[in-house]
Design a protein around this motif. Structure first.
Motif, PDB file in Angstrom:
ATOM      1  N   ASP A 166     -26.230-151.002  70.415  1.00 54.94           N
ATOM      2  CA  ASP A 166     -24.793-150.990  70.730  1.00 54.94           C
ATOM      3  C   ASP A 166     -24.501-150.087  71.926  1.00 54.94           C
ATOM      4  OD1 ASP A 166     -24.263-152.727  68.664  1.00 54.94           O
ATOM      5  OD2 ASP A 166     -23.619-151.169  67.252  1.00 54.94           O
ATOM      6  N   VAL A 167     -25.149-148.924  71.973  1.00 53.00           N
ATOM      7  CA  VAL A 167     -24.938-147.997  73.090  1.00 53.00           C
ATOM      8  C   VAL A 167     -25.470-148.593  74.390  1.00 53.00           C
ATOM      9  CG1 VAL A 167     -25.591-145.752  74.049  1.00 53.00           C
ATOM     10  CG2 VAL A 167     -24.918-145.939  71.645  1.00 53.00           C
ATOM     11  N   MET A 168     -26.636-149.240  74.327  1.00 51.70           N
ATOM     12  CA  MET A 168     -27.195-149.871  75.527  1.00 51.70           C
ATOM     13  C   MET A 168     -26.272-150.981  76.039  1.00 51.70           C
ATOM     14  SD  MET A 168     -29.956-148.255  76.251  1.00 51.70           S
ATOM     15  CE  MET A 168     -29.040-146.824  75.650  1.00 51.70           C
ATOM     16  N   LYS A 169     -25.633-151.686  75.102  1.00 52.62           N
ATOM     17  CA  LYS A 169     -24.709-152.750  75.490  1.00 52.62           C
ATOM     18  C   LYS A 169     -23.445-152.159  76.101  1.00 52.62           C
ATOM     19  CE  LYS A 169     -23.248-157.033  75.609  1.00 52.62           C
ATOM     20  NZ  LYS A 169     -23.877-158.038  76.488  1.00 52.62           N
ATOM     21  N   GLU A 170     -22.934-151.108  75.462  1.00 52.50           N
ATOM     22  CA  GLU A 170     -21.675-150.512  75.901  1.00 52.50           C
ATOM     23  C   GLU A 170     -21.820-149.788  77.232  1.00 52.50           C
ATOM     24  OE1 GLU A 170     -18.591-146.983  74.475  1.00 52.50           O
ATOM     25  OE2 GLU A 170     -19.990-147.866  73.028  1.00 52.50           O
ATOM     26  N   GLN A 171     -22.904-149.016  77.407  1.00 53.99           N
ATOM     27  CA  GLN A 171     -23.030-148.173  78.584  1.00 53.99           C
ATOM     28  C   GLN A 171     -23.802-148.826  79.722  1.00 53.99           C
ATOM     29  OE1 GLN A 171     -23.956-144.077  78.025  1.00 53.99           O
ATOM     30  NE2 GLN A 171     -22.910-143.923  76.071  1.00 53.99           N
ATOM     31  N   LEU A 172     -24.726-149.730  79.407  1.00 57.02           N
ATOM     32  CA  LEU A 172     -25.526-150.363  80.449  1.00 57.02           C
ATOM     33  C   LEU A 172     -25.277-151.849  80.583  1.00 57.02           C
ATOM     34  CD1 LEU A 172     -29.025-148.659  80.003  1.00 57.02           C
ATOM     35  CD2 LEU A 172     -27.263-148.129  81.670  1.00 57.02           C
ATOM     36  N   GLY A 173     -24.550-152.428  79.623  1.00 56.92           N
ATOM     37  CA  GLY A 173     -24.326-153.864  79.669  1.00 56.92           C
ATOM     38  C   GLY A 173     -25.577-154.657  79.360  1.00 56.92           C
ATOM     39  N   MET A 174     -26.546-154.043  78.676  1.00 57.61           N
ATOM     40  CA  MET A 174     -27.827-154.691  78.401  1.00 57.61           C
ATOM     41  C   MET A 174     -27.815-155.326  77.009  1.00 57.61           C
ATOM     42  SD  MET A 174     -30.488-151.849  79.925  1.00 57.61           S
ATOM     43  CE  MET A 174     -31.953-152.871  79.652  1.00 57.61           C
ATOM     44  N   SER A 175     -28.225-156.565  76.942  1.00 54.42           N
ATOM     45  CA  SER A 175     -28.342-157.241  75.653  1.00 54.42           C
ATOM     46  C   SER A 175     -29.599-156.760  74.941  1.00 54.42           C
ATOM     47  CB  SER A 175     -28.428-158.751  75.866  1.00 54.42           C
ATOM     48  OG  SER A 175     -29.642-159.084  76.535  1.00 54.42           O
ATOM     49  N   ARG A 176     -29.723-157.127  73.669  1.00 55.58           N
ATOM     50  CA  ARG A 176     -30.922-156.772  72.910  1.00 55.58           C
ATOM     51  C   ARG A 176     -32.183-157.311  73.603  1.00 55.58           C
ATOM     52  NH1 ARG A 176     -31.912-156.055  67.115  1.00 55.58           N
ATOM     53  NH2 ARG A 176     -29.662-156.193  66.897  1.00 55.58           N
ATOM     54  N   GLN A 177     -32.104-158.540  74.097  1.00 54.92           N
ATOM     55  CA  GLN A 177     -33.255-159.136  74.769  1.00 54.92           C
ATOM     56  C   GLN A 177     -33.616-158.364  76.037  1.00 54.92           C
ATOM     57  OE1 GLN A 177     -32.767-163.283  75.692  1.00 54.92           O
ATOM     58  NE2 GLN A 177     -34.635-163.406  76.896  1.00 54.92           N
ATOM     59  N   GLN A 178     -32.615-157.929  76.795  1.00 51.52           N
ATOM     60  CA  GLN A 178     -32.881-157.175  78.018  1.00 51.52           C
ATOM     61  C   GLN A 178     -33.481-155.811  77.713  1.00 51.52           C
ATOM     62  OE1 GLN A 178     -28.843-157.514  79.480  1.00 51.52           O
ATOM     63  NE2 GLN A 178     -29.490-158.857  81.162  1.00 51.52           N
ATOM     64  N   VAL A 179     -33.025-155.175  76.636  1.00 51.86           N
ATOM     65  CA  VAL A 179     -33.599-153.886  76.243  1.00 51.86           C
ATOM     66  C   VAL A 179     -35.074-154.049  75.893  1.00 51.86           C
ATOM     67  CG1 VAL A 179     -33.563-152.075  74.481  1.00 51.86           C
ATOM     68  CG2 VAL A 179     -31.420-152.915  75.457  1.00 51.86           C
ATOM     69  N   MET A 180     -35.396-155.082  75.115  1.00 48.03           N
ATOM     70  CA  MET A 180     -36.781-155.297  74.723  1.00 48.03           C
ATOM     71  C   MET A 180     -37.650-155.671  75.927  1.00 48.03           C
ATOM     72  SD  MET A 180     -36.742-154.447  71.635  1.00 48.03           S
ATOM     73  CE  MET A 180     -38.495-154.787  71.362  1.00 48.03           C
ATOM     74  N   GLU A 181     -37.074-156.399  76.876  1.00 48.91           N
ATOM     75  CA  GLU A 181     -37.831-156.741  78.083  1.00 48.91           C
ATOM     76  C   GLU A 181     -38.096-155.487  78.910  1.00 48.91           C
ATOM     77  OE1 GLU A 181     -39.721-159.717  80.517  1.00 48.91           O
ATOM     78  OE2 GLU A 181     -39.164-159.493  78.416  1.00 48.91           O
ATOM     79  N   ASP A 182     -37.129-154.592  78.979  1.00 42.90           N
ATOM     80  CA  ASP A 182     -37.323-153.330  79.684  1.00 42.90           C
ATOM     81  C   ASP A 182     -38.429-152.514  79.024  1.00 42.90           C
ATOM     82  OD1 ASP A 182     -36.232-151.331  81.720  1.00 42.90           O
ATOM     83  OD2 ASP A 182     -36.097-150.171  79.862  1.00 42.90           O
ATOM     84  N   ILE A 183     -38.457-152.499  77.694  1.00 42.61           N
ATOM     85  CA  ILE A 183     -39.513-151.799  76.959  1.00 42.61           C
ATOM     86  C   ILE A 183     -40.868-152.419  77.279  1.00 42.61           C
ATOM     87  CG2 ILE A 183     -40.474-151.507  74.630  1.00 42.61           C
ATOM     88  CD1 ILE A 183     -37.632-150.951  73.664  1.00 42.61           C
ATOM     89  N   ARG A 184     -40.915-153.748  77.343  1.00 45.58           N
ATOM     90  CA  ARG A 184     -42.176-154.433  77.642  1.00 45.58           C
ATOM     91  C   ARG A 184     -42.718-154.021  79.011  1.00 45.58           C
ATOM     92  NH1 ARG A 184     -42.991-159.037  80.574  1.00 45.58           N
ATOM     93  NH2 ARG A 184     -45.017-160.045  80.290  1.00 45.58           N
ATOM     94  N   TYR A 185     -41.865-154.013  80.026  1.00 45.48           N
ATOM     95  CA  TYR A 185     -42.320-153.623  81.363  1.00 45.48           C
ATOM     96  C   TYR A 185     -42.768-152.162  81.390  1.00 45.48           C
ATOM     97  CZ  TYR A 185     -40.994-157.903  83.798  1.00 45.48           C
ATOM     98  OH  TYR A 185     -40.931-159.203  84.240  1.00 45.48           O
ATOM     99  N   ARG A 186     -42.056-151.305  80.676  1.00 43.95           N
ATOM    100  CA  ARG A 186     -42.420-149.897  80.633  1.00 43.95           C
ATOM    101  C   ARG A 186     -43.808-149.715  80.019  1.00 43.95           C
ATOM    102  NH1 ARG A 186     -39.090-146.851  76.599  1.00 43.95           N
ATOM    103  NH2 ARG A 186     -37.473-148.131  77.546  1.00 43.95           N
ATOM    104  N   LEU A 187     -44.066-150.436  78.922  1.00 42.54           N
ATOM    105  CA  LEU A 187     -45.358-150.329  78.265  1.00 42.54           C
ATOM    106  C   LEU A 187     -46.476-150.924  79.121  1.00 42.54           C
ATOM    107  CD1 LEU A 187     -44.392-151.154  74.566  1.00 42.54           C
ATOM    108  CD2 LEU A 187     -44.971-148.927  75.541  1.00 42.54           C
TER     109      LEU A 187
END
Length: 309
Positions: free
Chosen positions: A120-141
């Motif tokens: 919810d915070v990622m959506k509110e403050q960054l405009g990132m959906s759940r899928q975008q958050v997980m994709e960001d985690i994937r690239y980081r890893l």
């Protein structure tokens, strides 16, 4: 400096590129509201106007140019880096398992009530959906895997690293804290008296707390590690002896005085076995790895990255 201030600064810095990219896409593909609240279809306008102020029109081209001028280089570099990561991961046979992504999500969500609140915070403050958050985690890893793939770490080094850093892998206790920060002790004592009379904590925080980062959320600090160095030791010491729903204060801070409420506690189990060894090995290798920007630059060079403009 409080931990939530540090996190807010990091979030703002991360948000710049994301907001800019979203704005660029919106300017290209989405109708904007007119001054009276109605939606204007920009494709039907000959002049490509997206807004008007007085008699001055702001065109879609001007908006696009401004976004590219201010944020284009950063957004383009991020897209290029992600493509280079994909190519290097494929060439090296590297991939991120779902279990790894889930574990990283849990670490990212530490300090939040649960993963849903984190999303919810990622959506509110960054405009990132759940899928975008997980994709960001994937690239980081993936980037971490690339960074450490050629760094040898012996079993003895791993054991010594675990022994030298017990705070990283042991059991953790966390407090869910609310607070109201005032400029003077007298104000804090007044708040404490009103709370004892039955007034609502979140309402008083929203009205009187001078901590701008938490006042509008009812003074909610979220989950705080019992040994978190970013919080005043006096606050954590008081929390350690409190019962759930108990209120304490005034507590002297650098910036004033605090009244706190313990809303809950949580304990996380210590890591053991292969998971402990794996995480310690990774952390030790990352400490020895090249700085992130240097690694990114190497990847861009390896795959002949070039800006065509």
């Amino acid at each position: 400096m409080k931990r939530n201030e540090v996190l807010k600064t990091v979030v703002i810095l991360q948000a710049v590129c994301m907001i800019a990219l979203a704005g660029f896409v919106m300017a290209k593909a989405w109708p904007l509201p007119s001054a009276n609240g109605n939606v204007r279809d920009t494709e039907e306008q000959d002049d490509g106007a997206v807004a008007v102020v007085g008699n001055q029109v702001i065109s879609k081209d001007r908006l696009t140019e401004e976004l590219i001028e201010q944020y284009g280089d950063a957004v383009l570099r991020q897209l290029m880096i992600r493509q280079a990561i994909e190519l290097e991961a494929e060439a090296s046979g590297l991939a991120v398992a779902q279990e790894e992504a889930n574990d990283e999500l849990k670490r990212s969500a530490e300090g939040y009530e649960n993963e849903e609140q984190f999303f919810d915070v990622m959506k509110e403050q960054l405009g990132m959906s759940r899928q975008q958050v997980m994709e960001d985690i994937r690239y980081r890893l993936l980037l971490q895997k690339i960074a450490v793939k050629d760094i040898p770490v012996s079993d003895e080094e791993v054991r010594q690293y675990i022994e030298d850093h017990p705070e990283r892998f042991g059991e953790k206790r966390q407090y869910h804290l609310l607070w109201i920060v005032t400029a003077t002790r007298a104000q804090a004592e007044n708040i404490l008296s009103r709370l004892e009379s039955g007034e609502d904590f979140s309402e008083l925080a929203g009205t009187y707390s001078i901590d701008e980062f938490t006042s509008q959320s009812g003074g909610d600090l979220g989950l705080v590690d019992a040994d978190d160095p970013f919080y005043d030791e006096a606050v954590l010491s008081a929390a350690s002896g409190m019962a759930i729903a108990e209120i304490a204060g005034p507590i002297e801070l650098e910036e004033g005085y605090a009244v706190i409420e313990l809303a809950g506690t949580r304990s996380t189990a210590a890591l053991t076995g292969e998971r402990l060894l794996e995480l310690a090995r990774k952390e030790l290798a990352l400490e020895r790895a090249k700085p992130q920007q240097e690694l990114e630059d190497e990847l861009l060079s390896r795959y002949d990255a070039a800006i065509m403009k």
